[in-house]
Design an enzyme around this catalytic site. Structure first.
Site, PDB file in Angstrom:
ATOM      1  CB  ILE A   6      -1.086  -0.317   0.880  1.00 26.57           C
ATOM      2  CG1 ILE A   6      -2.003  -1.663   1.316  1.00 26.57           C
ATOM      3  CG2 ILE A   6      -2.039   1.374   1.178  1.00 26.57           C
ATOM      4  CD1 ILE A   6      -1.885  -1.452   2.819  1.00 26.57           C
ATOM      5  CE1 TYR A 152      -5.992  14.433  -6.957  1.00 22.39           C
ATOM      6  CE2 TYR A 152      -7.765  15.205  -7.279  1.00 22.39           C
ATOM      7  CZ  TYR A 152      -7.310  14.986  -6.612  1.00 22.39           C
ATOM      8  OH  TYR A 152      -7.446  13.494  -5.913  1.00 22.39           O
TER       9      TYR A 152
HETATM   10  N1  LIG Z   1      -9.101  13.897   0.562  1.00 23.97           N
HETATM   11  C1  LIG Z   1     -10.136  13.459  -0.290  1.00 23.97           C
HETATM   12  O1  LIG Z   1     -11.245  13.988  -0.511  1.00 23.97           O
HETATM   13  C2  LIG Z   1      -9.502  12.960  -1.848  1.00 23.97           C
HETATM   14  C3  LIG Z   1     -11.133  12.400  -3.192  1.00 23.97           C
HETATM   15  C4  LIG Z   1     -10.987  12.326  -3.910  1.00 23.97           C
HETATM   16  C5  LIG Z   1      -9.329  11.160  -4.530  1.00 23.97           C
HETATM   17  N2  LIG Z   1      -8.939  11.098  -3.157  1.00 23.97           N
HETATM   18  C6  LIG Z   1      -7.298  10.140  -3.778  1.00 23.97           C
HETATM   19  O2  LIG Z   1      -6.821   9.411  -2.047  1.00 23.97           O
HETATM   20  C7  LIG Z   1      -6.224   8.923  -2.543  1.00 23.97           C
HETATM   21  C8  LIG Z   1      -5.271   9.249  -0.872  1.00 23.97           C
HETATM   22  O3  LIG Z   1      -5.190  10.832  -0.100  1.00 23.97           O
HETATM   23  P1  LIG Z   1      -5.511  11.347   1.518  1.00 23.97           P
HETATM   24  O4  LIG Z   1      -6.826  12.237   1.236  1.00 23.97           O
HETATM   25  O5  LIG Z   1      -5.338  10.254   2.138  1.00 23.97           O
HETATM   26  O6  LIG Z   1      -4.084  12.041   1.227  1.00 23.97           O
HETATM   27  P2  LIG Z   1      -2.818  12.496   2.363  1.00 23.97           P
HETATM   28  O7  LIG Z   1      -3.898  11.946   3.841  1.00 23.97           O
HETATM   29  O8  LIG Z   1      -2.617  14.011   2.282  1.00 23.97           O
HETATM   30  O9  LIG Z   1      -2.355  11.472   2.276  1.00 23.97           O
HETATM   31  C9  LIG Z   1      -1.522  11.094   1.365  1.00 23.97           C
HETATM   32  C10 LIG Z   1      -0.534  10.128   1.313  1.00 23.97           C
HETATM   33  O10 LIG Z   1       0.750   9.770   0.131  1.00 23.97           O
HETATM   34  C11 LIG Z   1       1.346  10.213   0.463  1.00 23.97           C
HETATM   35  N3  LIG Z   1       2.768  10.632  -0.006  1.00 23.97           N
HETATM   36  C12 LIG Z   1       2.156  11.778  -1.204  1.00 23.97           C
HETATM   37  N4  LIG Z   1       3.550  11.874  -1.888  1.00 23.97           N
HETATM   38  C13 LIG Z   1       3.924  11.341  -1.744  1.00 23.97           C
HETATM   39  C14 LIG Z   1       6.229  11.109  -2.147  1.00 23.97           C
HETATM   40  N5  LIG Z   1       6.652  11.800  -3.281  1.00 23.97           N
HETATM   41  N6  LIG Z   1       6.388   9.507  -2.347  1.00 23.97           N
HETATM   42  C15 LIG Z   1       5.929   8.867  -1.481  1.00 23.97           C
HETATM   43  N7  LIG Z   1       4.345   9.056  -0.804  1.00 23.97           N
HETATM   44  C16 LIG Z   1       4.026  10.405  -0.994  1.00 23.97           C
HETATM   45  C17 LIG Z   1       2.364  10.883   1.469  1.00 23.97           C
HETATM   46  O11 LIG Z   1       2.756  10.110   2.136  1.00 23.97           O
HETATM   47  P3  LIG Z   1       4.152  11.355   2.552  1.00 23.97           P
HETATM   48  O12 LIG Z   1       4.325  12.619   3.266  1.00 23.97           O
HETATM   49  O13 LIG Z   1       4.522  10.356   4.408  1.00 23.97           O
HETATM   50  O14 LIG Z   1       4.959  10.713   1.715  1.00 23.97           O
HETATM   51  C18 LIG Z   1       0.411  10.187   2.386  1.00 23.97           C
HETATM   52  O15 LIG Z   1       0.843   8.845   2.825  1.00 23.97           O
HETATM   53  C19 LIG Z   1      -5.349   9.470  -3.038  1.00 23.97           C
HETATM   54  O16 LIG Z   1      -4.687   9.029  -4.366  1.00 23.97           O
HETATM   55  C20 LIG Z   1      -6.400  11.736  -3.220  1.00 23.97           C
HETATM   56  O17 LIG Z   1      -6.103  11.718  -4.529  1.00 23.97           O
HETATM   57  C21 LIG Z   1      -8.951  12.248  -1.745  1.00 23.97           C
END
Ligand SMILES: NC(=O)c1ccc[n+]([C@@H]2O[C@H](COP(=O)([O-])OP(=O)(O)OC[C@H]3O[C@@H](n4cnc5c(N)ncnc54)[C@H](OP(=O)(O)O)[C@@H]3O)[C@@H](O)[C@H]2O)c1
Length: 249
Positions: A6, A152
């Site tokens: 993951i 995005y």
């Molecule tokens: N939140 C929403 O409302 C929403 C809606 C639709 C879709 N999504 C999708 O759901 C997924 C999860 O989003 P979330 O809201 O849980 O995001 P989040 O809370 O911002 O977490 C993002 C995760 O991605 C990792 N990450 C970011 N840049 C990285 C890099 N360069 N290398 C390795 N890991 C990286 C971060 O870990 P580190 O910073 O520790 O590396 C963190 O664990 C994403 O694909 C997002 O596009 C989210």
């Protein structure tokens, strides 16, 4: 033994998916740049293993090196079912076209689109003897033009296209691997905080997203992770995009 690999486990949806996978007896290999210390104790409690790999998914070399190590490890463990969840994602740069910083566009595309493509490529090439199910986390932004989200929306539309094309090829080649996209809806995570901090000039819908938070419309990631796990238990259609709303109890 079953394994789930993951990405983006340090917080948000990735953390919830990792926890719930371990609670149901699946060992987890988690990746992110920062480590989540809680996940090891969840593994201990549920008598599964947890391994963390530090990896910056914006670096092609790191992705190739780290995932080659992970595939070797999984092969040594003689895994039966392997789940690969391409969850890590970024939303920035939030800017209208013309104001996009070139380096941020490149970095974004690496994390959101190129890394899932390279990871799927490695598993398809090297793990034909295993049952591999890949879930790519996508977004409704793939299908709707949003002012300020050209990067995005493009990366997530690319994820959907890559998912359907990979499924077509896997089926044609009678592979035991499957791939699907999962759209999680709006969730209460750091990514939403990033969205709310954008200026109205860069992101025309910023007030709507502030209201989502104020009105409690952002879902808890544990609820969304549960829906994603439910999808994996179903006989889902290879290459399709499933939305969280269609999987909630
Ligand atoms: N939140 C929403 O409302 C929403 C809606 C639709 C879709 N999504 C999708 O759901 C997924 C999860 O989003 P979330 O809201 O849980 O995001 P989040 O809370 O911002 O977490 C993002 C995760 O991605 C990792 N990450 C970011 N840049 C990285 C890099 N360069 N290398 C390795 N890991 C990286 C971060 O870990 P580190 O910073 O520790 O590396 C963190 O664990 C994403 O694909 C997002 O596009 C989210």
């Amino acid at each position: 033994m079953d394994f789930a690999v993951i990405t983006g486990v340090s917080r948000g949806l990735g953390e919830s998916i990792a926890k719930q996978m371990m609670e149901q007896g699946t060992s987890v290999i988690g990746l992110s740049r920062s480590e989540n210390k809680d996940l090891q104790s969840v593994a201990n409690k549920h008598q599964v293993t947890y391994e963390h790999y530090t990896c910056d998914l914006s670096s092609e070399n790191e992705v190739e090196n780290v995932f080659s190590q992970i595939i070797d490890f999984i092969k040594e463990q003689k895994a039966n079912n392997v789940y690969v969840v391409n969850n890590a994602g970024v939303v920035e740069p939030i800017q209208k076209v013309g104001d996009l910083p070139a380096n941020e566009v490149v970095q974004h595309m690496h994390v959101n689109l190129i890394a899932p493509m390279l990871i799927t490529n490695l598993f398809t090439k090297n793990c034909s003897e295993m049952e591999v199910t890949t879930v790519n986390i996508t977004s409704g932004a793939a299908n709707r033009a949003v002012y300020g989200w050209s990067t995005y929306g493009s990366s997530k539309a690319g994820v959907n296209y890559f998912t359907s094309t990979t499924a077509l090829e896997l089926e044609k080649n009678r592979s035991s691997h499957k791939i699907v996209a999962f759209s999680p809806g709006i969730m209460d995570t750091d990514m939403q905080a990033d969205i709310r901090s954008a200026s109205e000039e860069a992101f025309a819908e910023v007030d709507t997203f502030k209201e989502f938070k104020e009105q409690g419309k952002l879902r808890d990631t544990d609820v969304v992770a549960q829906a994603m796990l439910k999808l994996l238990q179903q006989d889902f259609e290879n290459g399709s995009v499933y939305h969280v709303n269609d999987l909630l109890d």
